[in-house]
Design a protein around this motif. Structure first.
Motif, short mmCIF file in Angstrom:
data_model
loop_
_atom_site.label_atom_id
_atom_site.label_comp_id
_atom_site.label_asym_id
_atom_site.label_seq_id
_atom_site.Cartn_x
_atom_site.Cartn_y
_atom_site.Cartn_z
N ALA A 333 12.43 -4.23 8.07
CA ALA A 333 11.52 -3.32 8.42
C ALA A 333 10.27 -2.84 7.48
N PHE A 334 10.99 -2.44 6.02
CA PHE A 334 10.11 -2.35 5.00
C PHE A 334 9.22 -3.34 4.53
N LEU A 335 9.80 -4.35 4.31
CA LEU A 335 9.28 -5.65 3.97
C LEU A 335 8.18 -5.86 4.96
N LYS A 336 8.29 -5.99 6.20
CA LYS A 336 7.35 -6.32 7.05
C LYS A 336 6.16 -5.28 7.07
N ASN A 337 6.47 -4.06 6.95
CA ASN A 337 5.43 -2.90 6.76
C ASN A 337 4.57 -3.13 5.73
N TYR A 338 5.46 -3.55 4.57
CA TYR A 338 4.86 -3.81 3.30
C TYR A 338 3.58 -5.22 3.39
N MET A 339 4.07 -6.06 3.84
CA MET A 339 3.19 -7.19 4.32
C MET A 339 2.11 -6.81 5.28
N ILE A 341 0.88 -3.72 6.02
CA ILE A 341 -0.03 -2.57 5.86
C ILE A 341 -0.69 -2.63 4.20
N GLU A 342 -0.01 -3.33 3.32
CA GLU A 342 -0.71 -3.36 2.09
C GLU A 342 -1.04 -4.68 1.77
#
Length: 499
Positions: A333-339, A341-342
Motif C-alpha cells: 500500500a505504501f508503494l502504491k501511495n508513493y507512486m 501521490i508523489e
C-alpha cells in the motif's frame, strides 16, 4: 545428476533434444556489436533479442562480442569462455513453470584487464557498428554534487596517465575512437542500456567530458561520427543462485556454470538514431521511437524507484527477497501511495500509456514468488540509484509544492540501513562503492543529527539546503527511530487514506 551434459558448442546438438537451442550457424556470424558488461541483465535482454533475430538464419552481421571490463567480471568471463559463449536463459513464469532456451548470440568474449589492447582493437574494428553498455548507474562517473564528470576518481586519473592500458569505459572508448579516426574508418553508435534518464545523453556528455581532457582533438570527430541514442530497458533479472544451477541440471540434464534467470516481461524502447546501421530488433519486439524520454522517466520513477522502496523498507524489516516485501500489505500500500501521490503528478502526459495499468502490473511483477529477487541485490549501489530513481521526484515536488512525505521516509530508512543492521539487529550485506561514507554519515545521523546523512553531496546535491526537505526527512528519521519502520509505514498510509 552425474550424467548431465556440459553446455558448449560441441554438445549443442545433444542438448537441443532437451531444450530449444540456436538453429543458426554461429560459426558464420560476424561481430557487429561489442557489449561492455556481460552480466545477467544483458544476457536476459539485448543478447536475448539478438538471439531471436539471428534465428532468421539469413542475418550474419550482428554477433555480439562481450567485454568483461572489471576484475570483478572474471567469473562470468571464464564461464562464457568455457561454454563457447553459450548460456541457458530460464524464464520464471508467473504460474511457476520455467521456459528455457540456450542463447547463442554472444560469439566472442574478451577480458579487458588481461589484454586491454585487444579490447581497444575490437572496439575499433571496421565490422563493429554498435557498442552497447550495461555498466550500472555508477559506471558513468557522474557527480551529483558538481553535476558533471568526476575527475577525482582514481581510475579516471590513472587512465589519463596510462591511455594505452585503461581501466574505465571512458579510457577504452577514447582509444578506440582515436584509432577509428586515425585509420579513416566510419564512426559507430554508442548505445547505453542502463537505467538513467536520457542514458544516451549522459553517455555522450560524460564521454566528451573525458575526451576533452584526454584527447581534445578527438571531440569534433566523435560529435560528427558517433550516435548516442537514448533507450529504455526493462526486465527483472535477479542474481542466479546455486539452486538455479542445480535445478537446471536436475530438470534438463544441462551443466551450465552460469545460467540467467528472469521474469517473462520484457521491454526495450530505443531512439532510432544509429550511425552505421542496426539490427532489426523491432521484428522481435523492440520498439523504435523518436523520443524515448517519457518512457524512461515513467520506468525509472516507478519501476526502479519502486524496487528501491521495497528493498530499503523490506531490508530494515528483515525480509530477504522483493516478493516477501511486496506481499506485506502495508508495504504494498505504501508503494502504491508513493507512486500515485508523489510520482504520477511529476510524469506529465504519456501518450498511449495506460499509467494505472502499468502501476498495477508493477505490483504483480514485484510479487512474482518464483523470481526471488534478493533485496541485497536491489539495494546494491544505492548511492548511484537514489539520485536517478528517487531524488528527481523529490526535487520536482519541492518545486511544485507537492508531497515528499513518502520519499522522505524511504530516504530516512536508507540512512538507517546504511548503519549496516536491520531493526532486529541482523547484519545487512551492503554492497556500495560509497559504503564507508554512507556508514560514517549513517552513524552520525543516529547520534542525534539526522541531517548529517544529507551531507553526502555527491548523492544529495543541495537538498540539505532545502528547509522543507530537511524538516520532512528529520521528522521521518526521528519517527522511525522512535516507532520502527513498520509503524511509520502504517501511519503514512493512514495519512494518505484520510487526505
Amino acid at each position: 545428476m552425474n550424467n548431465s551434459i556440459k553446455l558448449n558448442q560441441k554438445n549443442l546438438v545433444e542438448i537441443a533434444h532437451k531444450i530449444p537451442c540456436p538453429t543458426y550457424d554461429r560459426s558464420k556470424l560476424k561481430t557487429g556489436i561489442v557489449h561492455v558488461g556481460i552480466g545477467g541483465f544483458h544476457r536476459a535482454h539485448e543478447a536475448f533479442y539478438t538471439d531471436r533475430l539471428l534465428e532468421d538464419g539469413s542475418i550474419t552481421d550482428w554477433g555480439i562480442c562481450g567485454i568483461a571490463l572489471l576484475e570483478f567480471d572474471t567469473k562470468i568471463y571464464n564461464s562464457l569462455k568455457e561454454q563457447d559463449g553459450l548460456y541457458t536463459l530460464i524464464i520464471k513464469e508467473l504460474d511457476g513453470s520455467h521456459t528455457k532456451r540456450v542463447i547463442g548470440s554472444i560469439v566472442e568474449y574478451l577480458y579487458a584487464p588481461e589484454n586491454p589492447t585487444t579490447v581497444i582493437e575490437k572496439m575499433a574494428s571496421s565490422e563493429v557498428k554498435i557498442i552497447t553498455l550495461t555498466i550500472t548507474e555508477g559506471g558513468y562517473n557522474y557527480s551529483e554534487a558538481t553535476q558533471s564528470f568526476d575527475f577525482t576518481n582514481p581510475n579516471i586519473q590513472y587512465d589519463l596517465k596510462h591511455p594505452e592500458a585503461p581501466k574505465t569505459i571512458f579510457g577504452y572508448l577514447t582509444q578506440a575512437f582515436k584509432l577509428r579516426k586515425e585509420r579513416g574508418l566510419e564512426g559507430c553508435t554508442l548505445q547505453s542500456c542502463d537505467n538513467i534518464q536520457g542514458n544516451g545523453h549522459m553517455a555522450k556528455r560524460m564521454l566528451l567530458s573525458y575526451v576533452q581532457k584526454a584527447e581534445p582533438e578527438l571531440v569534433s570527430w566523435i560529435e560528427t561520427h558517433v550516435a548516442f541514442p537514448n533507450s529504455m530497458v526493462d526486465r527483472i533479472t535477479p542474481a542466479t543462485s546455486a539452486a538455479d544451477i542445480e535445478n537446471l541440471k536436475a530438470s534438463s540434464g544441462i551443466d551450465d556454470a552460469w545460467p540467467v534467470v528472469c521474469e517473462p516481461f520484457k521491454q526495450w524502447v530505443i531512439e532510432d538514431d544509429f550511425t552505421a546501421g542496426r539490427p532489426a530488433w523491432e521484428t522481435v519486439g523492440a520498439q523504435f521511437v523518436e523520443d524515448v524520454v517519457p518512457y524512461e522517466k515513467m520506468k525509472l520513477s516507478l519501476l526502479n524507484a519502486g524496487h528501491t522502496v521495497l528493498g530499503i523498507i523490506g531490508a530494515l524489516m528483515g525480509y530477504d527477497t522483493i516478493d516477501e516485501s511486496v506481499h506485506n500489505p502495508q508495504i504494498s500500500a505504501f508503494l502504491k501511495n508513493y507512486m500515485d501521490i508523489e510520482v504520477t503528478p511529476t510524469l506529465g502526459a504519456l501518450e498511449g500509456v495506460d499509467l494505472d495499468g502499468y502501476k498495477k502490473s508493477l505490483l504483480e511483477r514485484f510479487g512474482n514468488i518464483n523470481i526471488k529477487d534478493q533485496i541485497d541485490r536491489i539495494c546494491s549501489e544505492s548511492s548511484a540509484k537514489f539520485p536517478i530513481f528517487v531524488l528527481p521526484t523529490v526535487n520536482t515536488n519541492l518545486e511544485k509544492k507537492g508531497s515528499i512525505a513518502f520519499a522522505s521516509l524511504v530516504i530516512a530508512a536508507w540512512a538507517m540501513y546504511s548503519i549496516g543492521k536491520d531493526e532486529n539487529g541482523k547484519a545487512l550485506n551492503i554492497k556500495d562503492a560509497m559504503k564507508s561514507i554512507l556508514n560514517e554519515k549513517g552513524l552520525a545521523a543516529s547520534t542525534g543529527d539526522p541531517k548529517a546523512f544529507l551531507e553526502i553531496e555527491t548523492v544529495f546535491g543541495k537538498l540539505k539546503d532545502s528547509p522543507t526537505f530537511v524538516a520532512a526527512f528529520t521528522k521521518a528519521y526521528k519517527n522511525i527511530a522512535e516507532k520502527g519502520i513498520a509503524t511509520c509505514v502504517v501511519e503514512q498510509n493512514n495519512k494518505a487514506l484520510n487526505n
